[in-house]
Structures are given as structure tokens and as C-alpha cells.
Design an enzyme around this catalytic site. Structure first.
Site, PDB file in Angstrom:
ATOM      1  NE  ARG A  49      85.662 -48.791   5.341  1.00 50.31           N
ATOM      2  CZ  ARG A  49      84.770 -47.853   4.937  1.00 50.31           C
ATOM      3  NH1 ARG A  49      84.672 -47.615   3.642  1.00 50.31           N
ATOM      4  NH2 ARG A  49      84.163 -47.082   5.596  1.00 50.31           N
TER       5      ARG A  49
ATOM      6  CG  ASP B 108      84.736 -37.384   1.011  1.00 50.38           C
ATOM      7  OD1 ASP B 108      85.132 -38.254   1.645  1.00 50.38           O
ATOM      8  OD2 ASP B 108      84.993 -36.341   0.529  1.00 50.38           O
TER       9      ASP B 108
END
Length: 177
Positions: A23, A105
Site C-alpha cells: 500500500r 498483518d
């Protein structure tokens, strides 16, 4: 890269353990840099996902990066109060392109009422197996979750209202809001 100065804009890039770009946030205004920290703010910035999807952030968000801790903190300033999204991730690196880190994560979300949730445990387990996270990553991340929870419980750093007020005021001054 030269350390960005107050008022400079930088990109932020999040990667995954296998090295792929996860991202990107196009612009974040730098509010403070020190030897170990970068504090910034973004608002209505373009975010690009690994799959090419693009979206724009809705509210101002203070970002906190540290060279020694395996997390970064995003304080989202909303009418309903401050929400936090904390990424368990490597300490940041800085180059001529961006502030960069590897996202592992696991996330801790803190709601305006103080409720905390550990998110994406299943995603962490799947990626750990898929990309063969070394055992020390697991140890480091669990330790840093404990540090993060301690900061949240004690209202330390970004989790203090005084911190949010101070850095939002500085952002308004620099951006002429």
C-alpha cells in the site's frame, strides 16, 4: 536521503515480508523528525493498494513511526473521537522515495471509547506459513503487541489527547487550515 523537515511532504510505502508493495499513501506532511521518530499528518491523501485500487482518506490522520519499535500508529481524527489503527511492522526506513516498512498483518485497533481489538490474526498465521516468517519475527511481534497495549493503557505518546491536540494544531498552522 536527507531527513525531511517540518512541513515537507513524504510518501509512505508499506511492503509485505516477500518484498511486494502492499500500500502507498501519496502525501503525508512531516510535523516532526528526530533521531528515532517521524510524526506526520495526512488528510484527503490518495492511497493505492497492491492490486491497483485507489481511494482517498476521509479524515485527518496523525502518523507515528519509530526506529526501535515494531509498530506504527495512525490516529484518525473523527467527529466521534479519535480511533487508532496500529500496524505491527518493522521499524521504518527512509530513502529518497518514501518512509518504508514491512507490514506483518497483525493490527491493534483502538476505538474512541478505549476498546481494543487485535485484528488479522488469521491473516498473520496464513502469511507466516506462506512466507516462512522466522521464529524471531513471532517473538518480536508478540513483545511489541505487549508494548503497544501498555502504551494504550497508559495513554502514552500518540494515545494521549494532549499529543493529538498538539500535533493537530501544528498541522493546522503548517497547512494554513
Amino acid at each position: 536521503m536527507q531527513i525531511p523537515r517540518e512541513g515537507d511532504y513524504v510518501a509512505i510505502q508499506s511492503y509485505k515480508h516477500d518484498g511486494h508493495l502492499h500500500r502507498t499513501w501519496r502525501e503525508t506532511m512531516v510535523l516532526k523528525t528526530s533521531e528515532n521518530e517521524i510524526i506526520g499528518c495526512n488528510e484527503n491523501t490518495l492511497v493505492t493498494e497492491a492490486d491497483g485500487r485507489r481511494w482517498v482518506t476521509r479524515e485527518p490522520a496523525l502518523v507515528y513511526f519509530h526506529r526501535k519499535y515494531w509498530f506504527n500508529i495512525i490516529a484518525m481524527i473523527r467527529d466521534s473521537g479519535v480511533s487508532y489503527y496500529c500496524n505491527l511492522a518493522t521499524p521504518f526506513a527512509l530513502d529518497k522515495e518514501a518512509i518504508k516498512y514491512i507490514d506483518y498483518d497483525l493490527d491493534v485497533k483502538v476505538f474512541p471509547d478505549g476498546e481494543k481489538r487485535l485484528l488479522d490474526v488469521d491473516e498473520y498465521a496464513a502469511h507466516s506459513k506462506m512466507w516462512n516468517y522466522p521464529p524471531e519475527i513471532d517473538t518480536i511481534l508478540h513483545y511489541n503487541v505487549d508494548v503497544l497495549i501498555d502504551w494504550i493503557d497508559k495513554g502514552k505518546g500518540p494515545f494521549s489527547q494532549a499529543y493529538v491536540d498538539l500535533w493537530m494544531q501544528r498541522y493546522k498552522e503548517l497547512s494554513h487550515h
